[in-house]
Write a protein that holds these residues in place. Structure first.
Motif, mmCIF file in Angstrom:
data_model
loop_
_atom_site.group_PDB
_atom_site.id
_atom_site.type_symbol
_atom_site.label_atom_id
_atom_site.label_comp_id
_atom_site.label_asym_id
_atom_site.label_seq_id
_atom_site.Cartn_x
_atom_site.Cartn_y
_atom_site.Cartn_z
ATOM 1 N N UNK A 40 20.145 4.114 58.835
ATOM 2 C CA UNK A 40 19.801 5.187 59.769
ATOM 3 C C UNK A 40 20.993 6.103 60.024
ATOM 4 N N UNK A 41 21.716 6.426 58.947
ATOM 5 C CA UNK A 41 22.869 7.322 59.011
ATOM 6 C C UNK A 41 22.658 8.415 57.973
ATOM 7 N N UNK A 42 22.809 9.672 58.380
ATOM 8 C CA UNK A 42 22.638 10.789 57.451
ATOM 9 C C UNK A 42 23.960 11.541 57.323
ATOM 10 N N UNK A 43 24.604 11.440 56.190
ATOM 11 C CA UNK A 43 25.834 12.185 55.943
ATOM 12 C C UNK A 43 25.480 13.594 55.455
ATOM 13 N N UNK A 44 26.460 14.513 55.534
ATOM 14 C CA UNK A 44 26.230 15.865 55.060
ATOM 15 C C UNK A 44 26.127 15.889 53.541
ATOM 16 N N UNK A 45 25.145 16.618 53.066
ATOM 17 C CA UNK A 45 24.988 16.822 51.625
ATOM 18 C C UNK A 45 24.770 18.313 51.379
ATOM 19 N N UNK A 46 25.498 18.838 50.420
ATOM 20 C CA UNK A 46 25.296 20.211 49.992
ATOM 21 C C UNK A 46 24.612 20.191 48.641
ATOM 22 N N UNK A 47 23.684 21.114 48.422
ATOM 23 C CA UNK A 47 23.009 21.142 47.126
ATOM 24 C C UNK A 47 22.635 22.571 46.755
ATOM 25 N N UNK A 48 22.362 22.734 45.479
ATOM 26 C CA UNK A 48 22.023 24.054 44.949
ATOM 27 C C UNK A 48 21.222 23.874 43.674
ATOM 28 N N UNK A 49 20.344 24.830 43.390
ATOM 29 C CA UNK A 49 19.625 24.852 42.123
ATOM 30 C C UNK A 49 20.298 25.886 41.220
ATOM 31 N N UNK A 50 20.739 25.450 40.057
ATOM 32 C CA UNK A 50 21.357 26.337 39.075
ATOM 33 C C UNK A 50 20.504 26.383 37.817
ATOM 34 N N UNK A 51 20.559 27.517 37.128
ATOM 35 C CA UNK A 51 19.899 27.645 35.829
ATOM 36 C C UNK A 51 20.972 27.791 34.760
ATOM 37 N N UNK A 52 20.895 26.943 33.741
ATOM 38 C CA UNK A 52 21.879 26.949 32.663
ATOM 39 C C UNK A 52 21.158 26.848 31.334
ATOM 40 N N UNK A 53 21.300 27.877 30.512
ATOM 41 C CA UNK A 53 20.681 27.920 29.194
ATOM 42 C C UNK A 53 19.174 27.628 29.263
ATOM 43 N N UNK A 54 18.527 28.223 30.244
ATOM 44 C CA UNK A 54 17.084 28.118 30.373
ATOM 45 C C UNK A 54 16.572 26.884 31.086
ATOM 46 N N UNK A 55 17.460 25.963 31.451
ATOM 47 C CA UNK A 55 17.061 24.746 32.162
ATOM 48 C C UNK A 55 17.563 24.808 33.601
ATOM 49 N N UNK A 56 16.802 24.190 34.507
ATOM 50 C CA UNK A 56 17.167 24.187 35.921
ATOM 51 C C UNK A 56 17.770 22.836 36.284
ATOM 52 N N UNK A 57 18.831 22.889 37.089
ATOM 53 C CA UNK A 57 19.546 21.678 37.488
ATOM 54 C C UNK A 57 19.688 21.629 39.005
ATOM 55 N N UNK A 58 19.595 20.420 39.542
ATOM 56 C CA UNK A 58 19.916 20.182 40.946
ATOM 57 C C UNK A 58 21.349 19.678 41.001
ATOM 58 N N UNK A 59 22.194 20.384 41.751
ATOM 59 C CA UNK A 59 23.604 20.037 41.909
ATOM 60 C C UNK A 59 23.812 19.583 43.349
ATOM 61 N N UNK A 60 24.506 18.448 43.543
ATOM 62 C CA UNK A 60 24.692 17.869 44.873
ATOM 63 C C UNK A 60 26.155 17.491 45.080
ATOM 64 N N UNK A 61 26.706 17.862 46.231
ATOM 65 C CA UNK A 61 28.019 17.388 46.664
ATOM 66 C C UNK A 61 27.796 16.530 47.901
ATOM 67 N N UNK A 62 28.331 15.315 47.889
ATOM 68 C CA UNK A 62 28.051 14.368 48.963
ATOM 69 C C UNK A 62 29.241 13.459 49.217
ATOM 70 N N UNK A 63 29.294 12.922 50.432
ATOM 71 C CA UNK A 63 30.358 11.984 50.785
ATOM 72 C C UNK A 63 30.125 10.631 50.127
ATOM 73 N N UNK A 64 28.858 10.255 49.946
ATOM 74 C CA UNK A 64 28.502 8.979 49.340
ATOM 75 C C UNK A 64 27.870 9.192 47.972
ATOM 76 N N UNK A 65 27.874 8.155 47.169
ATOM 77 C CA UNK A 65 27.313 8.236 45.824
ATOM 78 C C UNK A 65 25.797 8.084 45.865
ATOM 79 N N UNK A 66 25.054 8.971 45.209
ATOM 80 C CA UNK A 66 23.598 8.851 45.213
ATOM 81 C C UNK A 66 23.124 7.739 44.293
ATOM 82 N N UNK A 67 21.887 7.314 44.509
ATOM 83 C CA UNK A 67 21.215 6.398 43.602
ATOM 84 C C UNK A 67 20.659 7.241 42.454
#
Length: 210
Positions: A40-67
């Motif tokens: 029950x703890x929510x750390x700050x996460x920043x994210x953005x959708x980028x397009x690279x060579x026709x494909x879309x990517x989810x980019x995330x910066x976080x204090x903890x490692x995602x699953x």
């Protein structure tokens, strides 16, 4: 700090059916950190959708490692990656030049009179949106290099919280070259984000050395 990326499975209509607005992407990002749900703890996460060579990517910066398996919920299987971000952040030096990218929600507050909270309205024109970033650069720890930055994308993004009416948020994506003027402040800019709606895909600035 961790920097993570996953390729969005744009060919899977069943997956895309859920990703209709920024709130859905927010939920995807949050669900990629199941241990935080348990504690029950929510750390700050920043994210953005980028397009690279026709494909879309989810980019995330976080204090903890995602699953990574959870991060691939709407992603291409096997495409999720994560790495420590600290070493790069600590390598940043003042007066160094970096190429940057950031998507922001440019807004301003209109005065409602003494003692009243200002009404937040979007910056609509390209000139207003450019001034939004320019006016904040110094206190964010960097200087924009004249004639070496621009807005590369402008749009209105659908956004809704559960049970609320859908609205659209102003979005401007900027790219260019900057010079670091205060490395400690700039560190917080990269890890804490810029501006409003940071939980909904805005404010994540990424840089690479020039």
């Amino acid at each position: 700090m961790y920097l993570s990326r996953v390729k969005i499975d744009s060919q899977n209509r069943n997956k895309l059916r859920d990703l209709t607005h920024l709130g859905a992407y927010h939920n995807w990002v949050e669900s990629s950190f199941p241990e935080e749900f348990k504690e029950n703890v929510r750390s700050r996460k920043l994210w953005r959708i980028d397009t690279l060579q026709g494909s879309r990517y989810l980019l995330v910066v976080s204090a903890n490692q995602p699953d990574l398996s959870a991060l691939e919920r709407y992603g291409v299987p096997g495409s999720a990656q994560t790495k420590r971000y600290d070493q790069f952040l600590e390598s940043i030096r003042e007066s160094s030049l970096y190429r940057f990218r950031v998507s922001l929600n440019p807004v301003r507050s209109l005065s409602q009179g003494a003692g009243k909270r200002g009404r937040v309205v979007p910056e609509i024109t390209a000139e207003q949106q450019m001034e939004f970033l320019e006016s904040r650069a110094e206190r964010l720890g960097f200087a924009l290099i004249p004639d070496e930055y621009q807005i590369v994308e402008r749009s209105w993004e659908p956004y809704a919280k559960q049970g609320q009416k859908m609205i659209r948020l102003s979005k401007a994506t900027y790219e260019g070259i900057l010079k670091v003027t205060d490395k400690n402040v700039f560190y917080h800019t990269l890890t804490d984000g810029i501006g409003k709606k940071k939980a909904y895909g805005f404010g994540l600035m990424t840089v690479i050395p020039v």
